[in-house]
Scaffold this motif. Structure first.
Motif, PDB file in Angstrom:
ATOM      1  N   LEU A  64      55.018  71.990   6.146  1.00 19.77           N
ATOM      2  CA  LEU A  64      53.982  71.316   6.915  1.00 19.77           C
ATOM      3  C   LEU A  64      53.182  70.343   6.056  1.00 19.77           C
ATOM      4  N   ALA A  65      52.885  70.739   4.817  1.00 25.17           N
ATOM      5  CA  ALA A  65      52.109  69.852   3.944  1.00 25.17           C
ATOM      6  C   ALA A  65      52.891  68.582   3.614  1.00 25.17           C
ATOM      7  N   GLN A  66      54.186  68.733   3.335  1.00 23.29           N
ATOM      8  CA  GLN A  66      55.010  67.559   3.048  1.00 23.29           C
ATOM      9  C   GLN A  66      55.118  66.657   4.263  1.00 23.29           C
ATOM     10  N   ALA A  67      55.308  67.252   5.447  1.00 25.26           N
ATOM     11  CA  ALA A  67      55.398  66.456   6.675  1.00 25.26           C
ATOM     12  C   ALA A  67      54.081  65.739   6.947  1.00 25.26           C
ATOM     13  N   ILE A 133      68.902  54.106   5.043  1.00 28.26           N
ATOM     14  CA  ILE A 133      68.803  55.356   5.783  1.00 28.26           C
ATOM     15  C   ILE A 133      68.118  56.398   4.900  1.00 28.26           C
ATOM     16  N   ASP A 134      67.203  57.152   5.474  1.00 25.79           N
ATOM     17  CA  ASP A 134      66.381  58.125   4.754  1.00 25.79           C
ATOM     18  C   ASP A 134      65.440  57.433   3.772  1.00 25.79           C
ATOM     19  N   ASN A 135      65.002  56.231   4.151  1.00 30.72           N
ATOM     20  CA  ASN A 135      64.027  55.484   3.373  1.00 30.72           C
ATOM     21  C   ASN A 135      62.849  55.154   4.286  1.00 30.72           C
ATOM     22  N   LEU A 213      65.707  59.601  13.818  1.00 24.92           N
ATOM     23  CA  LEU A 213      67.027  58.999  13.652  1.00 24.92           C
ATOM     24  C   LEU A 213      67.281  58.505  12.238  1.00 24.92           C
ATOM     25  N   TYR A 214      66.256  57.980  11.571  1.00 23.73           N
ATOM     26  CA  TYR A 214      66.467  57.287  10.307  1.00 23.73           C
ATOM     27  C   TYR A 214      66.050  58.083   9.073  1.00 23.73           C
ATOM     28  N   LEU A 215      65.290  59.146   9.238  1.00 24.10           N
ATOM     29  CA  LEU A 215      64.855  59.948   8.096  1.00 24.10           C
ATOM     30  C   LEU A 215      65.586  61.288   8.094  1.00 24.10           C
ATOM     31  N   ARG A 216      65.899  61.778   6.899  1.00 25.82           N
ATOM     32  CA  ARG A 216      66.672  63.005   6.778  1.00 25.82           C
ATOM     33  C   ARG A 216      65.918  64.083   5.986  1.00 25.82           C
ATOM     34  N   THR A 217      65.644  63.807   4.721  1.00 28.86           N
ATOM     35  CA  THR A 217      65.057  64.829   3.855  1.00 28.86           C
ATOM     36  C   THR A 217      63.551  64.960   4.048  1.00 28.86           C
ATOM     37  N   VAL A 223      58.479  65.066  14.094  1.00 29.21           N
ATOM     38  CA  VAL A 223      59.844  65.567  13.953  1.00 29.21           C
ATOM     39  C   VAL A 223      59.833  67.033  13.581  1.00 29.21           C
ATOM     40  N   LEU A 224      58.942  67.409  12.669  1.00 27.16           N
ATOM     41  CA  LEU A 224      58.840  68.819  12.288  1.00 27.16           C
ATOM     42  C   LEU A 224      58.415  69.677  13.471  1.00 27.16           C
TER      43      LEU A 224
END
Length: 273
Positions: A64-67, A133-135, A213-217, A223-224
């Protein structure tokens, strides 16, 4: 003798406010009550007890903190870029003369009718080819670009009533177009700029489609929030905690920007907006 104002507008506004606030109250109550007590309705008072187990579980099981940090970076960067670029673009379209000015403005404004879903696949192919992607840029660039359709239109409409005497006085004093914008137009256009900032921040903070769609890590809070759910249980308490964390910052930012919005209504030149 001045008559008293009728009470029905106040009562009507109060009723609307209560209806508007009740879902927020329900989310907060659901996040601090055991699921067994709110399974039949958070408003039930048969048994009332409070617990922070849902908060502890969400913070321990989900990033949660990272998100929260990712959401702040995405919303902050896109809002700042929009607030800086929109008034400059609106000033150029309204006061400057250059080829294809009206055509470019029509193209930008017509992006109103362009659904966000239309650009998903072309953008995905472009970001994949560019390695984005993922940027964060794969989300920030569409945030800023898609906001131009309404933000430039909003600020340009404000400039329709901007006193042209100030522009002429700046030209007589030898100011260039950039100096005129920076020292004359921008300080006297704070109201629409902060209005754009409020709307842009609320939109980007709660945006779901593009980050999903565009973020992964590294993913933002919306999204969370979609991932805070169990396989065999609904987990309303955990979702409520994530929803509370997601909506607190937009509320605070809105209150702060409201003060700046009111302060911006007074121009430095003394002219009324």
């Amino acid at each position: 003798m001045i008559g008293r104002a009728p009470l029905w507008p106040v009562l009507l506004v109060a009723i609307v406010a209560v209806i508007w606030i009740m879902p927020i109250v329900g989310i907060v109550v659901t996040s601090i009550r055991p699921p067994s007590e709110v399974s039949l309705g958070w408003w039930r008072l048969d048994e009332v007890s409070f617990t922070l187990s849902a908060w502890q579980r969400v913070w321990s099981e989900y990033p949660l903190a990272q998100a929260f940090l990712v959401t702040a970076v995405l919303a902050g960067a896109s809002t700042l870029a929009t607030m800086l670029m929109t008034p400059a673009a609106a000033y150029a379209f309204h006061f400057l003369k250059f080829p294809f000015r009206r055509l470019l403005l029509i193209i930008i404004i017509n992006a109103f009718v362009l659904p966000q879903q239309v650009v998903i696949i072309p953008l995905f192919q472009l970001w994949r080819d560019l390695g984005l992607i993922d940027n964060f840029l794969s989300v920030i660039i569409p945030y800023v670009g898609l906001s131009f359709a309404w933000s430039i239109f909003l600020v340009k409409n404000f400039l329709e009533d901007f006193p042209k005497e100030l522009i002429e006085a700046a030209k007589i004093d030898g100011c260039s177009s950039m100096s005129t914008f920076w020292h004359v137009v921008l300080p006297n256009s704070l109201s629409p700029v902060f209005a754009v900032g409020i709307l842009q921040f609320l939109w980007t903070w709660n945006a779901l489609l593009l980050p999903m769609l565009y973020l992964r890590t590294q993913v933002p809070l919306p999204v969370l929030l979609t991932r805070v759910s169990g396989t065999y249980e609904i987990n309303w308490d955990l979702r409520s905690v994530a929803a509370v964390v997601t909506m607190v910052v937009p509320l605070i930012i809105f209150l702060i920007f409201q003060r700046q919005f009111a302060a911006g209504s007074q121009t430095r030149s003394g002219a009324k907006e």
